[in-house]
Design an enzyme around this catalytic site. Structure first.
Site, mmCIF file in Angstrom:
data_model
loop_
_atom_site.group_PDB
_atom_site.id
_atom_site.type_symbol
_atom_site.label_atom_id
_atom_site.label_comp_id
_atom_site.label_asym_id
_atom_site.label_seq_id
_atom_site.Cartn_x
_atom_site.Cartn_y
_atom_site.Cartn_z
ATOM 1 N N THR A 52 0.848 -1.186 0.000
ATOM 2 C CA THR A 52 0.000 0.000 0.000
ATOM 3 C C THR A 52 0.885 1.238 0.000
ATOM 4 O OG1 THR A 52 -0.191 0.339 2.397
ATOM 5 C CG2 THR A 52 -1.680 -1.275 1.398
ATOM 6 N N GLU A 53 0.402 2.249 -0.668
ATOM 7 C CA GLU A 53 1.166 3.493 -0.810
ATOM 8 C C GLU A 53 1.578 4.089 0.527
ATOM 9 O OE1 GLU A 53 -0.274 7.915 -1.960
ATOM 10 O OE2 GLU A 53 -0.876 6.334 -3.347
#
Length: 222
Positions: A52-53
């Site tokens: 995830t970013e």
């Protein structure tokens, strides 16, 4: 006529097609929306590592939707699966910018004939910002655009030239819609796969983007 599909049917078809192409062990970044459905349709024996970013490596779904201790970039609750880690935003962006993401799957407002993608802003609409989309499309080894073929007004989202602000120029490798798969092959947008219930002639007639049709066009169930 192209088959009329419900929103859910179309989203599932797109996610299923992309899931069928992912390789076991790949480090994958998923955007918000349709891309988040992709893990639900991975073939047996294929396991991907989700990044995830905002800094989770090996993220998985959290059945407790009220547990907000660990969230993905879209704010949805996630778990850290065995072997995973929570890392700083700086390290997460270094992974994305450094070319370590194998595949990213992003939604799109427009994708054009040069492989450029616009997916973060519609003018005159309030938005929180681009986030890490620009970094992801520039740094990932392979970029998938997961998008409905037409918008809510019936306008094709596969265009000759993007009119919206770009997220990345010439960065898209594969476009997957509910009707077809288009691949960027040496700068040419090539129709390589088509759903078995879709008319090729009508699809080409209604697609704004200029498409070359592969000599080995595959018809298959989406």
């Amino acid at each position: 006529m192209l088959p009329e599909l419900s929103e859910n049917e179309a989203r599932v078809r797109i996610a299923r097609v992309i899931a069928s192409e992912l390789e076991d062990g790949a480090l994958v970044n998923l955007g918000i929306g349709i891309p988040q459905l992709v893990p639900d349709y991975l073939p047996d024996g294929v396991r991907v590592i989700l990044q995830t970013e905002n800094g989770v490596i090996n993220a998985g779904p959290n059945p407790d939707k009220n547990d907000l201790r660990v969230i993905d970039a879209g704010g949805a609750p996630v778990r850290v699966l065995p072997g995973g880690a929570i890392i700083s935003a700086e390290l997460s962006f270094a992974i994305m910018r450094g070319g370590h993401i194998d595949v990213t799957v992003l939604g799109a407002l427009e994708v054009d004939g040069e492989g450029s993608i616009a997916n973060w802003m519609i003018p005159q609409k309030r938005i929180p910002g681009m986030g890490g989309a620009m970094d992801i499309v520039a740094g990932a080894k392979k970029v998938y655009a997961a998008t409905r073929h037409f918008d809510k007004n019936g306008k094709c989202k596969l265009v000759r030239k993007c009119s919206l602000p770009l997220t990345g120029r010439g960065t898209v490798d594969v476009i997957a819609t509910e009707y077809c798969v288009v691949r960027n092959i040496y700068g040419r947008m090539v129709l390589t796969d088509i759903a078995d219930d879709v008319s090729l002639k009508e699809l080409l007639d209604r697609t704004e983007m200029k498409l070359d049709v592969s000599a080995d066009l595959v018809r298959r169930r989406f």
